[in-house]
Design an enzyme around this catalytic site. Structure first.
Site, PDB file in Angstrom:
ATOM      1  N   SER A  27      -5.277   0.976  -3.284  1.00  0.00           N
ATOM      2  CA  SER A  27      -4.385   0.095  -2.528  1.00  0.00           C
ATOM      3  C   SER A  27      -3.008   0.100  -3.186  1.00  0.00           C
ATOM      4  CB  SER A  27      -4.945  -1.327  -2.497  1.00  0.00           C
ATOM      5  OG  SER A  27      -6.192  -1.354  -1.842  1.00  0.00           O
ATOM      6  N   ARG A  75      -5.029 -10.233  -9.070  1.00  0.00           N
ATOM      7  CA  ARG A  75      -4.461  -8.978  -9.563  1.00  0.00           C
ATOM      8  C   ARG A  75      -3.477  -9.231 -10.708  1.00  0.00           C
ATOM      9  NH1 ARG A  75      -8.065  -8.455  -7.006  1.00  0.00           N
ATOM     10  NH2 ARG A  75      -8.489  -7.126  -5.221  1.00  0.00           N
ATOM     11  N   GLU A 118       1.062  -2.343  -6.307  1.00  0.00           N
ATOM     12  CA  GLU A 118      -0.003  -2.602  -7.277  1.00  0.00           C
ATOM     13  C   GLU A 118      -0.007  -1.591  -8.418  1.00  0.00           C
ATOM     14  OE1 GLU A 118      -4.877  -3.153  -7.277  1.00  0.00           O
ATOM     15  OE2 GLU A 118      -3.712  -3.670  -5.503  1.00  0.00           O
TER      16      GLU A 118
END
Length: 341
Positions: free
Chosen positions: A237, A159, A333
């Site tokens: 998420s 990520r 995130e």
């Protein structure tokens, strides 16, 4: 324009100025114009990874609506697919599956734009875009020029990328993917997906079967956008899966998932930590305006009339609860615009 109208969380106050662009040249020009005037700039394409403050954005919002997919394919080298930043990501994945381009089928159903995918190194069900990206064309706001950055120089990690490491510097204009040609998927790397497909981890399956199964899995977790389902009114998420050193991972409860990484670190599951800390699916703020999804603990959702402050309050409660229970601090995130945890 209210930014709530262009984000999947349906949150965010008014934008001071809005510019809609449909070509690379217009996108570069809009960014240069804002920078020359020292005007704060916010780029919005799919709006699936943004939490925008209730006060809105006191600057220029550029709506990235660029479109275009160029393909060069042959039996030896496969397909190089150059995609404009504003192309909806899942439309591209559907086209890849239909066309026999292998390598992004497990990324089906992810909302947002293609241009956002290299920034977060978007991944799911054992695939990441870093596995198929050849290069990224960007406007470098520091050097004030268009550049092509090859995959080896993108700094991809879990990520993460160089684009995320230097927020605001790079504006993604287009992404090139190098994809193998075939009817079967890349090797299935995620156990849950392999089980649903009836294959072993490492086996391949028909592209269309993988896409259909991933969409079903994501849908069961509220991770496919649905205008009629508040469980999907989220940023996907909300927290990344923590990557811990071996000692920190050892301190977790025995039941905690552990995924050893090549560098000796250990990844664990944010969703497991959240639930084990006492936050069940559907856990909500006192007024019920924001809650964890009723299908998946990793999604924070707007139940219809939440504010950004409501969602952030819930995020803080969850983050602090996990930290108190396990000594692990979850990292958000989504990009937080004008607000913070």
């Amino acid at each position: 324009m209210e930014l709530a109208d262009v984000t999947t969380l349906r949150l965010g106050g008014p934008a001071r100025d809005v510019v809609e662009v449909t070509t690379e040249a217009e996108l570069v020009d809009a960014v240069r114009t804002a920078d020359a005037a020292a005007t704060p700039l916010l780029l919005v394409a799919g709006g699936s990874n943004l939490v925008v403050d209730d006060a809105g954005f006191d600057g220029t919002v550029v709506l990235v609506r660029t479109r275009g997919v160029q393909v060069e394919a042959d039996a030896c080298s496969g397909a190089q697919v150059v995609v404009q930043a504003g192309e909806p990501w899942d439309d591209l994945v559907a086209l890849a599956v239909e066309s026999g381009w292998v390598g992004m089928e497990a990324l089906s159903g992810i909302p947002g734009s293609t241009g956002a995918t290299p920034v977060q190194n978007v991944g799911a069900y054992g695939q990441e875009v870093a596995q198929t990206i050849a290069w990224v064309r960007v406007y470098d706001r520091t050097q004030q020029k268009v550049r092509t950055i090859f995959a080896v120089d993108c700094g991809f990690g879990y990520r993460h990328s160089r684009f995320k490491a230097e927020p605001g510097r790079y504006v993604v204009l287009a992404v090139a993917f190098q994809l193998r040609l075939g009817d079967l998927s890349a090797p299935i790397a995620y156990a849950e997906l392999a089980t649903r497909l009836g294959v072993d981890v490492g086996d391949r399956a028909p592209l269309a079967d993988v896409r259909r199964t991933v969409l079903a899995l994501r849908g069961s977790k509220g991770m496919v956008l649905d205008a009629d389902d508040p469980d999907t009114w989220s940023a996907g998420s909300f927290f990344t899966n923590p990557v811990l050193d071996a000692e920190a991972a050892q301190r977790l409860p025995e039941a905690a998932p552990r995924f050893p990484q090549p560098d000796g670190s250990v990844k664990t599951s944010a969703a497991w930590l959240i639930q084990a800390a006492g936050f069940e699916r559907g856990h909500a703020t006192a007024d019920g305006r924001a809650s964890l999804s009723t299908k998946h603990t990793l999604a924070l959702t707007n139940r219809g009339d939440a504010s950004s402050a409501d969602v952030l309050a819930l995020a803080r409660e969850v983050r602090d609860g996990v930290r108190d229970a396990f000594g692990v601090t979850l990292v958000p995130e989504p990009v937080l615009v004008g607000c913070a945890l």
